[in-house]
Design an enzyme around this catalytic site. Sequence first.
Site, PDB file in Angstrom:
ATOM      1  N   HIS A  16      36.555  38.220  40.624  1.00 18.75           N
ATOM      2  CA  HIS A  16      36.045  37.363  39.549  1.00 18.75           C
ATOM      3  C   HIS A  16      34.791  36.600  40.010  1.00 18.75           C
ATOM      4  O   HIS A  16      34.060  37.081  40.846  1.00 18.75           O
ATOM      5  CB  HIS A  16      37.156  36.440  39.048  1.00 18.75           C
ATOM      6  CG  HIS A  16      38.409  37.197  38.697  1.00 18.75           C
ATOM      7  ND1 HIS A  16      38.556  37.901  37.520  1.00 18.75           N
ATOM      8  CD2 HIS A  16      39.551  37.405  39.402  1.00 18.75           C
ATOM      9  CE1 HIS A  16      39.745  38.491  37.486  1.00 18.75           C
ATOM     10  NE2 HIS A  16      40.364  38.208  38.634  1.00 18.75           N
ATOM     11  N   HIS A  68      42.582  38.691  45.437  1.00 19.55           N
ATOM     12  CA  HIS A  68      42.914  38.126  44.119  1.00 19.55           C
ATOM     13  C   HIS A  68      44.113  37.203  44.216  1.00 19.55           C
ATOM     14  O   HIS A  68      44.799  37.134  45.236  1.00 19.55           O
ATOM     15  CB  HIS A  68      43.237  39.244  43.129  1.00 19.55           C
ATOM     16  CG  HIS A  68      42.051  40.053  42.702  1.00 19.55           C
ATOM     17  ND1 HIS A  68      41.425  39.892  41.488  1.00 19.55           N
ATOM     18  CD2 HIS A  68      41.372  41.029  43.348  1.00 19.55           C
ATOM     19  CE1 HIS A  68      40.412  40.740  41.398  1.00 19.55           C
ATOM     20  NE2 HIS A  68      40.352  41.438  42.520  1.00 19.55           N
ATOM     21  N   GLU A  74      47.152  40.609  45.871  1.00 19.93           N
ATOM     22  CA  GLU A  74      47.438  39.527  44.923  1.00 19.93           C
ATOM     23  C   GLU A  74      48.211  38.455  45.685  1.00 19.93           C
ATOM     24  O   GLU A  74      49.406  38.586  45.928  1.00 19.93           O
ATOM     25  CB  GLU A  74      48.253  40.047  43.748  1.00 19.93           C
ATOM     26  CG  GLU A  74      47.513  41.034  42.849  1.00 19.93           C
ATOM     27  CD  GLU A  74      46.603  40.343  41.840  1.00 19.93           C
ATOM     28  OE1 GLU A  74      46.428  39.109  41.942  1.00 19.93           O
ATOM     29  OE2 GLU A  74      46.077  41.029  40.943  1.00 19.93           O
TER      30      GLU A  74
END
Length: 448
Positions: free
Chosen positions: A9, A78, A144
Amino acid sequence: MKLYLDPGHGGSDPGAQGNGLKEKDIALDIALRIRTIVMNSYDNVEVMMSRTSDISKSLRDRTNEANTWRADYYLSIHCNAYNGSASGYEDYIHSSLSDSSSTAKYRDFLHTEIMKVNQLNNRGKKKANFHVLRETAMSALLTENGFIDNGQDAALMKEPSWRQNVAQGHVNGLEKAFNLKRKTNDSTMFYKVIAGSFKSKENAEKRVTYLESQGIESFIKSVTIYGETRYRVQAGSFSSKENAEKRLQEVKNAGIDDAYIVAENGESNQEDQSGYSILGQTFLSSAQMNQYAKEINPSALELGKYYLTFGEYYGIKGDVAFAQAMHETDFLRFTGVVQPNQNNFCGLGATGPDEPGASFSTPREGVLAHIQHLFAYASTKRLPNEYPLVDPRFDLVNRGSASTWIGLNGKWAVPGEQYGQSILNIYERMIHSTIQNLEEIIQEIQSS
């Protein structure tokens, strides 16, 4: 080995959000820590990052860049989110790959090492058709690291020590997966066993007393996290990771479930670096600065003479300022929002894609602005008048508000909790590299 490191992101895309946190910030912080550890500790490893600041960058641009650079491994960082009800760690390789593929084997190493240190539930090894896993020409993994909308996971994410630990877990996995070799002049890595972290000193003292009754020595060390004092109970510090893990197991066998290991690159962490002043003498020559930059980026612009000249004139440690420029520009590769033609080597005024910061007509002027901005932070004296004021943000600085490099944390970079430490880590590597080069020259002379 060429590692492409991709903090997920960024910019207008915050990613998952929860508990006052944004995924883009946590991912970038962990990734920067990974880069610092890798560059500090290992030989023959190059790192390119998709972003080093809060900028927007498309998935296609990221994978194209990694493919063009011919990276050996693509690692995407992430955090997760799911209505606050899920928690834990998981990672992904592409859905087309078998469990016996080299990508899966690499992932096995990283998954194991990350789970050793992240204090999260193990949600397993998974597969998906994510763009960064599908469009990369090299092996790729997406991790993650907890659920940002889960209270317990988010509480960990807020702790710099946790993010450092997670970064170290990723690096430990990379070391095993790719047989990375540690630098011979690398400072010792210490593994500290933390047997609980408390808001109340009284509770920390109770934990120490209990551990003592179990035959385990410990002591209390206070740390500040987001402005809040926490009292950590430390039950040992070891240069051997295996010994630290043995002590951790002893602590857990004593009934302490919230114990964990913090990995630190040497005993000289923030407390020891906190007094290193911005003002002072420049020790490295311009040639030595340039040589170090070119060891990382052979195409690097030669800026050493400007940092030496202006550093000495303003009484700023020009070689450390040079290290700051290397940090800001990714060793003059400009992988962030600032572009090479801006001659802005310290990110002056750069806040994102819509505000790429100041521009200067020449590299010399850009370095002068950098040194003047450091002078504004480090000194309350009047700016010497031999050179014109070219720093457009000089008058915006609270004069004398940061006399040390660590003092720039949260000021030059926001949140920037490890900003000064990152600069000093690069400077330390510059010193080590220079010493090593000089030793090689002396050996050549003696053998001739």
